[in-house]
Design a protein around this motif. Structure first.
Motif, mmCIF file in Angstrom:
data_model
loop_
_atom_site.group_PDB
_atom_site.id
_atom_site.type_symbol
_atom_site.label_atom_id
_atom_site.label_comp_id
_atom_site.label_asym_id
_atom_site.label_seq_id
_atom_site.Cartn_x
_atom_site.Cartn_y
_atom_site.Cartn_z
ATOM 1 N N LEU A 1 0.840 -1.192 0.000
ATOM 2 C CA LEU A 1 0.000 0.000 0.000
ATOM 3 C C LEU A 1 0.875 1.241 0.000
ATOM 4 N N ASP A 2 0.477 2.239 -0.799
ATOM 5 C CA ASP A 2 1.110 3.555 -0.764
ATOM 6 C C ASP A 2 0.344 4.385 0.263
ATOM 7 N N LEU A 3 0.768 4.306 1.512
ATOM 8 C CA LEU A 3 0.018 4.944 2.590
ATOM 9 C C LEU A 3 0.010 6.462 2.450
ATOM 10 N N GLU A 4 1.090 7.050 1.981
ATOM 11 C CA GLU A 4 1.121 8.498 1.820
ATOM 12 C C GLU A 4 0.054 8.948 0.823
ATOM 13 N N GLN A 5 -0.108 8.209 -0.242
ATOM 14 C CA GLN A 5 -1.132 8.558 -1.223
ATOM 15 C C GLN A 5 -2.526 8.410 -0.628
ATOM 16 N N VAL A 6 -2.721 7.358 0.165
ATOM 17 C CA VAL A 6 -4.016 7.150 0.822
ATOM 18 C C VAL A 6 -4.300 8.278 1.810
ATOM 19 N N LEU A 7 -3.294 8.682 2.568
ATOM 20 C CA LEU A 7 -3.486 9.760 3.539
ATOM 21 C C LEU A 7 -3.769 11.086 2.843
ATOM 22 N N ALA A 8 -3.084 11.324 1.747
ATOM 23 C CA ALA A 8 -3.342 12.557 1.001
ATOM 24 C C ALA A 8 -4.784 12.580 0.493
ATOM 25 N N ALA A 9 -5.263 11.437 0.013
ATOM 26 C CA ALA A 9 -6.641 11.348 -0.465
ATOM 27 C C ALA A 9 -7.625 11.518 0.677
ATOM 28 N N ALA A 10 -7.317 10.939 1.838
ATOM 29 C CA ALA A 10 -8.194 11.076 2.995
ATOM 30 C C ALA A 10 -8.297 12.532 3.428
ATOM 31 N N ALA A 11 -7.169 13.245 3.430
ATOM 32 C CA ALA A 11 -7.174 14.657 3.805
ATOM 33 C C ALA A 11 -8.022 15.473 2.835
ATOM 34 N N GLU A 12 -7.934 15.138 1.563
ATOM 35 C CA GLU A 12 -8.676 15.873 0.540
ATOM 36 C C GLU A 12 -10.177 15.589 0.613
ATOM 37 N N ARG A 13 -10.541 14.346 0.930
ATOM 38 C CA ARG A 13 -11.945 13.945 0.902
ATOM 39 C C ARG A 13 -12.645 14.063 2.256
ATOM 40 N N GLY A 14 -11.901 14.342 3.304
ATOM 41 C CA GLY A 14 -12.511 14.437 4.627
ATOM 42 C C GLY A 14 -12.790 13.079 5.251
ATOM 43 N N CYS A 15 -11.925 12.088 4.939
ATOM 44 C CA CYS A 15 -12.058 10.747 5.523
ATOM 45 C C CYS A 15 -11.047 10.576 6.664
ATOM 46 N N PHE A 16 -11.188 9.491 7.386
ATOM 47 C CA PHE A 16 -10.311 9.215 8.524
ATOM 48 C C PHE A 16 -9.777 7.796 8.427
ATOM 49 N N LEU A 17 -8.711 7.541 9.148
ATOM 50 C CA LEU A 17 -8.153 6.199 9.219
ATOM 51 C C LEU A 17 -8.288 5.669 10.639
ATOM 52 N N GLU A 18 -8.356 4.370 10.744
ATOM 53 C CA GLU A 18 -8.545 3.735 12.043
ATOM 54 C C GLU A 18 -7.212 3.332 12.663
ATOM 55 N N VAL A 19 -7.123 3.481 13.978
ATOM 56 C CA VAL A 19 -6.118 2.782 14.772
ATOM 57 C C VAL A 19 -6.864 1.638 15.434
ATOM 58 N N ASN A 20 -6.736 0.460 14.848
ATOM 59 C CA ASN A 20 -7.456 -0.709 15.339
ATOM 60 C C ASN A 20 -6.737 -1.237 16.577
ATOM 61 N N ALA A 21 -7.424 -1.181 17.727
ATOM 62 C CA ALA A 21 -6.793 -1.485 19.008
ATOM 63 C C ALA A 21 -6.734 -2.967 19.317
ATOM 64 N N GLN A 22 -7.265 -3.816 18.427
ATOM 65 C CA GLN A 22 -7.181 -5.256 18.641
ATOM 66 C C GLN A 22 -5.708 -5.623 18.778
ATOM 67 N N PRO A 23 -5.307 -6.251 19.889
ATOM 68 C CA PRO A 23 -3.869 -6.464 20.140
ATOM 69 C C PRO A 23 -3.143 -7.258 19.064
ATOM 70 N N LYS A 24 -3.863 -8.045 18.267
ATOM 71 C CA LYS A 24 -3.225 -8.782 17.188
ATOM 72 C C LYS A 24 -3.063 -7.926 15.927
ATOM 73 N N ARG A 25 -3.691 -6.753 15.940
ATOM 74 C CA ARG A 25 -3.601 -5.864 14.783
ATOM 75 C C ARG A 25 -2.764 -4.604 15.083
ATOM 76 N N LEU A 26 -3.228 -3.778 16.023
ATOM 77 C CA LEU A 26 -2.604 -2.479 16.295
ATOM 78 C C LEU A 26 -2.213 -1.810 14.979
ATOM 79 N N ASP A 27 -3.214 -1.528 14.212
ATOM 80 C CA ASP A 27 -3.101 -1.087 12.831
ATOM 81 C C ASP A 27 -4.006 0.146 12.648
ATOM 82 N N LEU A 28 -3.407 1.284 12.534
ATOM 83 C CA LEU A 28 -2.106 1.734 12.112
ATOM 84 C C LEU A 28 -1.000 1.475 13.138
ATOM 85 N N SER A 29 0.248 1.410 12.627
ATOM 86 C CA SER A 29 1.406 1.308 13.511
ATOM 87 C C SER A 29 1.696 2.670 14.111
ATOM 88 N N ASP A 30 2.635 2.717 15.052
ATOM 89 C CA ASP A 30 2.997 3.990 15.665
ATOM 90 C C ASP A 30 3.561 4.983 14.642
#
Length: 574
Positions: A484-513
């Motif tokens: 995944l090109d995360l920078e491109q995804v984040l740029a698109a999210a900023a432009e479209r007013g979307c958000f990303l999840e920090v999934n707190a499930q201990p087996k995921r923790l996704d996004l990373s720090d």
């Protein structure tokens, strides 16, 4: 002998693996696996529940027979049903199922056709290119398995934070009860709240005749005593985790806590600052010539080099020292700032609790809102909801809200699959009825970086898209992130007013720090959510907050620190 929740869950998972590999009763295998998931998500100790005579059948997905098996395991340390399975199949076959791309059918084929019984056997078969010859494998699958195996075998053994926490807290509680113990802290990567932990480092101060070292080396979980002394001892636990206990003088406790918390790079930077001031900084204190001038507290250590206190989660030498010098350290988000959870499942798909039970659990935590995000139809393995069932779910939530008053608001949502072409997995007419959509990828994880990125960008174009769920798709220690090109995804999210999840499930923790830090730098807010499949899983929120704090996020960076009214405004697409 006390047995931890994760040990119980691991035994049950192993039984489920061997049942599936052996082609046993699918219902029995599912029962073991569901019980394992329930127990691994509990904040309560199952051993304590058994000791107190509590009814284990009150836990989700645990019937009477399973409750009896678990009680036997707690009381004897043995699971007879697993022992019986080991008589027919090699126990190490379950380790193969931890590799991405290997399910029960493939493991069974490896065992029956190639005689593969463990990871070493698998490595030999891969090196001889025998795996590709099996039906249903092929060259590409063989190469993928080889890559994952090499990565796994090349990694030092590490334990997921939640599992390390259970072990560490039980050990610390036992040591705190020892006569004469004063200060006690668990340092290292555990204190920095890294997503995985290697060894545990415990520091104590105690009166001279305290038997703390004897209690430590005599702990019931000790498998091996590596060394034993008056000021330092090292043990290996049943789990395989190594633990060091260091007894420090009070005057050096803060310096030792700083030193053994790390990270190494952070400590080197602080020591270098000390050298520039003519100081020597080590685990015994801050010294000018032979005189100790500081070290009782970490604040003293930092003050000696002109710095304010730096939170352990930031100590990775990623700019925190420069920020401290400039007075620009972030005011990190706190757990009590969270006003609701935006990713939860019920029995309508693959959760373990009713809609009302999840709502009541959210209210008990003082949340203003809780989003119910059951899976959609594409994810058939999780009982995903089709158009009819989703409409019924929405109606149920409306009726439930009528009965809840102002205690909590249940938000109408779904974890909507992002299909391979970037479309969403429900008709627009239903999506428009929802308060928000958590949109996630659950299949086609092997698409190229370009195609996976384009898939998400197309999904974000949909006006109902709110939050990208578990954006990297990883499972810690089991499945790598998809390309995944995360920078491109984040740029698109900023432009479209979307958000990303920090999934707190201990087996995921996704996004990373580091992904969290990047999101902040690019002006994209996140939702810290638990992906809860039971009431107990709502406790995972603290792991998500830890991850966000390691990524330098403050409350303003997190959408679910807002009131319900403010959240609704934030979710409105521009």
């Amino acid at each position: 002998m006390t047995i931890h929740n994760q040990e119980i869950a691991d035994r049950l998972e192993r039984a489920a693996d061997l049942l599936e590999i052996g082609g046993g009763n699918a219902y029995r295998a599912r029962a073991y696996r569901q019980a394992a998931q329930t127990i691994s998500g509990l904040s309560q100790s199952v051993a304590d529940l058994v000791a107190n005579g509590d009814d284990l059948t009150e836990l989700p997905d645990i019937g009477q027979r399973m409750a009896e098996k678990i009680a036997t395991l707690v009381e004897t340390g043995e699971l007879p049903q697993l022992d019986e399975l080991k008589e027919t199949l090699p126990a190490q076959l379950s380790e193969l199922m931890q590799l991405s791309g290997l399910g029960p059918k493939r493991v069974k084929a490896l065992y029956q056709d190639l005689g593969v019984e463990n990871l070493d056997d698998l490595k030999q078969a891969l090196e001889a290119h025998r795996v590709r010859e099996l039906e249903g494998f092929g060259r590409k699958t063989e190469e993928t398995i080889a890559e994952h195996l090499a990565r796994r075998q090349g990694q030092e053994p590490r334990t997921r934070l939640m599992e390390a926490e259970e072990i560490a807290q039980a050990l610390a509680a036992d040591l705190r009860a020892v006569d004469g113990v004063q200060d006690l802290a668990i340092a290292g990567s555990f204190r920095r709240r890294k997503e995985t932990v290697g060894d545990l480092d415990i520091l104590v101060t105690a009166v001279e005749d305290s038997p703390v070292m004897a209690r430590f080396t005599g702990h019931e979980e000790v498998r091996e005593i590596v060394s034993q002394g008056e000021t330092r001892s090292t043990i290996v636990l049943r789990s395989g985790m190594q633990v060091d206990l260091r007894r420090m003088p009070e005057a050096a406790y803060g310096a030792a806590l700083h030193y053994f918390t790390g990270s190494k790079a952070h400590n080197i930077a602080v020591r270098r600052m000390g050298m520039e001031r003519g100081l020597k900084i080590n685990e015994y204190g801050v010294f000018r010539d032979e005189e100790r001038i500081a070290g009782r507290s970490e604040q003293e250590v930092y003050a000696s080099v002109g710095l304010p206190y730096i939170e352990p989660v930031l100590r990775e030498n990623r700019g925190e020292i420069e920020a401290a010098q400039e007075g620009s350290l972030p005011e990190l988000v706190e757990l009590d700032a969270i006003r609701g959870d935006l990713h939860c499942h019920t029995r309508a798909s693959d959760g373990h609790e009713s809609l009302r039970a999840m709502a009541e659990a959210g209210a008990e935590r003082g949340y203003q809102y809780l989003a119910i995000t059951d899976h959609t139809q594409n994810l058939t393995v999780a009982g995903g909801l089709d158009e009819r069932r989703m409409n019924e779910q929405i109606d149920r939530i409306d009726r439930l809200n009528d009965t809840l008053g102002d205690r909590i608001r249940v938000l109408k949502s779904a974890e909507v699959d992002i299909l391979a072409d970037g479309s969403l997995d429900l008709p627009d007419a239903i999506l428009e009825r929802l308060d928000l959509c958590v949109c996630s990828i659950h299949d086609k994880l092997d698409l190229s970086r370009e195609k996976q990125t384009e898939r998400i960008l197309r999904a974000m174009d949909h006006p109902s898209f709110s939050i990208l769920g578990h954006p990297r798709g990883r499972l810690i220690g089991k499945r790598d992130p998809y390309e995944l090109d995360l920078e491109q995804v984040l740029a698109a999210a900023a432009e479209r007013g979307c958000f990303l999840e920090v999934n707190a499930q201990p087996k995921r923790l996704d996004l990373s720090d580091t992904d969290c830090r990047l999101a902040k730098e690019m002006g994209v807010k996140v939702a810290i959510s638990t992906d809860a499949h039971s009431r107990a899983n709502l406790d995972y929120m603290r792991f998500g907050v830890d991850q966000a704090r390691r990524g330098w996020l403050d409350a303003e960076d997190v959408v679910n620190t807002r009131s319900l009214e403010a959240l609704r405004k934030l979710l409105e697409r521009p």
